[in-house]
Design a protein around this motif. Structure first.
Motif, PDB file in Angstrom:
ATOM      1  N   VAL A   5      61.074  51.132 -62.539  1.00  0.00           N
ATOM      2  CA  VAL A   5      60.098  50.274 -61.879  1.00  0.00           C
ATOM      3  C   VAL A   5      58.816  51.051 -61.610  1.00  0.00           C
ATOM      4  CG1 VAL A   5      59.658  48.894 -59.825  1.00  0.00           C
ATOM      5  CG2 VAL A   5      61.929  48.916 -60.841  1.00  0.00           C
ATOM      6  N   LEU A   6      58.948  52.325 -61.332  1.00  0.00           N
ATOM      7  CA  LEU A   6      57.818  53.177 -60.996  1.00  0.00           C
ATOM      8  C   LEU A   6      57.894  54.437 -61.855  1.00  0.00           C
ATOM      9  CD1 LEU A   6      55.491  53.334 -58.929  1.00  0.00           C
ATOM     10  CD2 LEU A   6      57.031  54.564 -57.436  1.00  0.00           C
ATOM     11  N   ARG A   7      56.753  54.809 -62.431  1.00  0.00           N
ATOM     12  CA  ARG A   7      56.741  55.992 -63.286  1.00  0.00           C
ATOM     13  C   ARG A   7      55.528  56.836 -62.930  1.00  0.00           C
ATOM     14  NH1 ARG A   7      54.658  57.210 -68.635  1.00  0.00           N
ATOM     15  NH2 ARG A   7      53.632  55.195 -68.602  1.00  0.00           N
ATOM     16  N   ILE A   8      55.722  58.142 -62.768  1.00  0.00           N
ATOM     17  CA  ILE A   8      54.627  59.065 -62.493  1.00  0.00           C
ATOM     18  C   ILE A   8      54.033  59.466 -63.837  1.00  0.00           C
ATOM     19  CG2 ILE A   8      53.967  61.248 -61.420  1.00  0.00           C
ATOM     20  CD1 ILE A   8      55.050  59.103 -59.476  1.00  0.00           C
ATOM     21  N   ALA A   9      52.762  59.111 -64.054  1.00  0.00           N
ATOM     22  CA  ALA A   9      52.128  59.355 -65.356  1.00  0.00           C
ATOM     23  C   ALA A   9      51.458  60.718 -65.421  1.00  0.00           C
ATOM     24  CB  ALA A   9      51.106  58.264 -65.644  1.00  0.00           C
ATOM     25  N   LYS A  10      51.045  61.249 -64.295  1.00  0.00           N
ATOM     26  CA  LYS A  10      50.308  62.507 -64.321  1.00  0.00           C
ATOM     27  C   LYS A  10      50.585  63.283 -63.038  1.00  0.00           C
ATOM     28  CE  LYS A  10      45.677  64.059 -65.467  1.00  0.00           C
ATOM     29  NZ  LYS A  10      44.297  63.635 -65.706  1.00  0.00           N
ATOM     30  N   GLY A  11      50.709  64.572 -63.142  1.00  0.00           N
ATOM     31  CA  GLY A  11      50.907  65.417 -61.975  1.00  0.00           C
ATOM     32  C   GLY A  11      52.376  65.714 -61.737  1.00  0.00           C
ATOM     33  N   ASP A  12      52.619  66.489 -60.691  1.00  0.00           N
ATOM     34  CA  ASP A  12      53.977  66.887 -60.326  1.00  0.00           C
ATOM     35  C   ASP A  12      54.136  66.705 -58.812  1.00  0.00           C
ATOM     36  OD1 ASP A  12      56.525  67.873 -60.568  1.00  0.00           O
ATOM     37  OD2 ASP A  12      55.903  69.983 -60.447  1.00  0.00           O
ATOM     38  N   PRO A  13      54.468  65.480 -58.369  1.00  0.00           N
ATOM     39  CA  PRO A  13      54.562  65.245 -56.928  1.00  0.00           C
ATOM     40  C   PRO A  13      55.797  65.908 -56.328  1.00  0.00           C
ATOM     41  CG  PRO A  13      55.226  63.299 -58.136  1.00  0.00           C
ATOM     42  CD  PRO A  13      54.733  64.278 -59.151  1.00  0.00           C
ATOM     43  N   GLU A  16      58.597  64.857 -51.005  1.00  0.00           N
ATOM     44  CA  GLU A  16      58.019  64.173 -49.847  1.00  0.00           C
ATOM     45  C   GLU A  16      56.944  63.182 -50.283  1.00  0.00           C
ATOM     46  OE1 GLU A  16      58.235  67.569 -50.031  1.00  0.00           O
ATOM     47  OE2 GLU A  16      59.911  67.856 -48.666  1.00  0.00           O
ATOM     48  N   GLU A  17      56.122  63.542 -51.251  1.00  0.00           N
ATOM     49  CA  GLU A  17      55.093  62.632 -51.748  1.00  0.00           C
ATOM     50  C   GLU A  17      55.724  61.414 -52.438  1.00  0.00           C
ATOM     51  OE1 GLU A  17      51.444  65.759 -52.661  1.00  0.00           O
ATOM     52  OE2 GLU A  17      52.973  65.430 -54.199  1.00  0.00           O
ATOM     53  N   LEU A  18      56.782  61.644 -53.194  1.00  0.00           N
ATOM     54  CA  LEU A  18      57.481  60.519 -53.832  1.00  0.00           C
ATOM     55  C   LEU A  18      58.090  59.589 -52.787  1.00  0.00           C
ATOM     56  CD1 LEU A  18      59.306  62.067 -56.905  1.00  0.00           C
ATOM     57  CD2 LEU A  18      57.482  60.384 -56.905  1.00  0.00           C
ATOM     58  N   ALA A  19      58.665  60.191 -51.744  1.00  0.00           N
ATOM     59  CA  ALA A  19      59.261  59.373 -50.681  1.00  0.00           C
ATOM     60  C   ALA A  19      58.191  58.540 -49.986  1.00  0.00           C
ATOM     61  CB  ALA A  19      59.979  60.265 -49.674  1.00  0.00           C
ATOM     62  N   ALA A  20      57.024  59.130 -49.738  1.00  0.00           N
ATOM     63  CA  ALA A  20      55.935  58.388 -49.099  1.00  0.00           C
ATOM     64  C   ALA A  20      55.459  57.254 -50.006  1.00  0.00           C
ATOM     65  CB  ALA A  20      54.777  59.331 -48.774  1.00  0.00           C
ATOM     66  N   LEU A  21      55.332  57.508 -51.291  1.00  0.00           N
ATOM     67  CA  LEU A  21      54.897  56.484 -52.237  1.00  0.00           C
ATOM     68  C   LEU A  21      55.901  55.330 -52.298  1.00  0.00           C
ATOM     69  CD1 LEU A  21      52.979  55.505 -54.467  1.00  0.00           C
ATOM     70  CD2 LEU A  21      54.375  56.801 -56.078  1.00  0.00           C
ATOM     71  N   ILE A  22      57.161  55.656 -52.360  1.00  0.00           N
ATOM     72  CA  ILE A  22      58.205  54.620 -52.416  1.00  0.00           C
ATOM     73  C   ILE A  22      58.233  53.820 -51.119  1.00  0.00           C
ATOM     74  CG2 ILE A  22      60.703  54.270 -52.517  1.00  0.00           C
ATOM     75  CD1 ILE A  22      60.754  56.610 -54.541  1.00  0.00           C
ATOM     76  N   ALA A  23      58.023  54.463 -49.982  1.00  0.00           N
ATOM     77  CA  ALA A  23      58.002  53.752 -48.703  1.00  0.00           C
ATOM     78  C   ALA A  23      56.846  52.765 -48.650  1.00  0.00           C
ATOM     79  CB  ALA A  23      57.903  54.751 -47.556  1.00  0.00           C
ATOM     80  N   VAL A  24      55.671  53.176 -49.122  1.00  0.00           N
ATOM     81  CA  VAL A  24      54.502  52.288 -49.101  1.00  0.00           C
ATOM     82  C   VAL A  24      54.707  51.118 -50.050  1.00  0.00           C
ATOM     83  CG1 VAL A  24      52.057  52.131 -49.701  1.00  0.00           C
ATOM     84  CG2 VAL A  24      52.892  54.066 -48.363  1.00  0.00           C
ATOM     85  N   VAL A  25      55.190  51.370 -51.251  1.00  0.00           N
ATOM     86  CA  VAL A  25      55.400  50.294 -52.220  1.00  0.00           C
ATOM     87  C   VAL A  25      56.482  49.335 -51.723  1.00  0.00           C
ATOM     88  CG1 VAL A  25      56.197  49.807 -54.569  1.00  0.00           C
ATOM     89  CG2 VAL A  25      54.574  51.651 -54.167  1.00  0.00           C
TER      90      VAL A  25
END
Length: 69
Positions: A5-13, A16-25
């Motif tokens: 459902v979600l794919r990181i296209a650039k960078g290396d999160p 904690e950053e992934l958890a924050a992104l998933i919480a917001v979405v």
């Protein structure tokens, strides 16, 4: 297997950053009302007449009585 459902296209999160992104979405998706196919209840106009009409009582001479409440 399903596509992600979600794919990181650039960078290396970081995790904690992934958890924050998933919480917001997830919070955004939960706050969006689900689309409905149409009204689920009758309109106020339809429900008014449904509740304010008298039932019909068939019988001899009832057609005359129908004009006089």
């Amino acid at each position: 297997m399903t596509d992600p459902v979600l794919r990181i296209a650039k960078g290396d999160p970081t995790p904690e950053e992934l958890a924050a992104l998933i919480a917001v979405v997830s919070a955004r998706a939960a706050a969006t009302p689900a689309a409905t196919s149409g009204p689920t209840t009758a309109s106020n106009w339809a429900s008014y007449w449904r509740n304010h009409t008298r039932p019909l009582h068939p019988g001899p001479g009832r057609w005359k009585a129908s004009a006089h409440p």
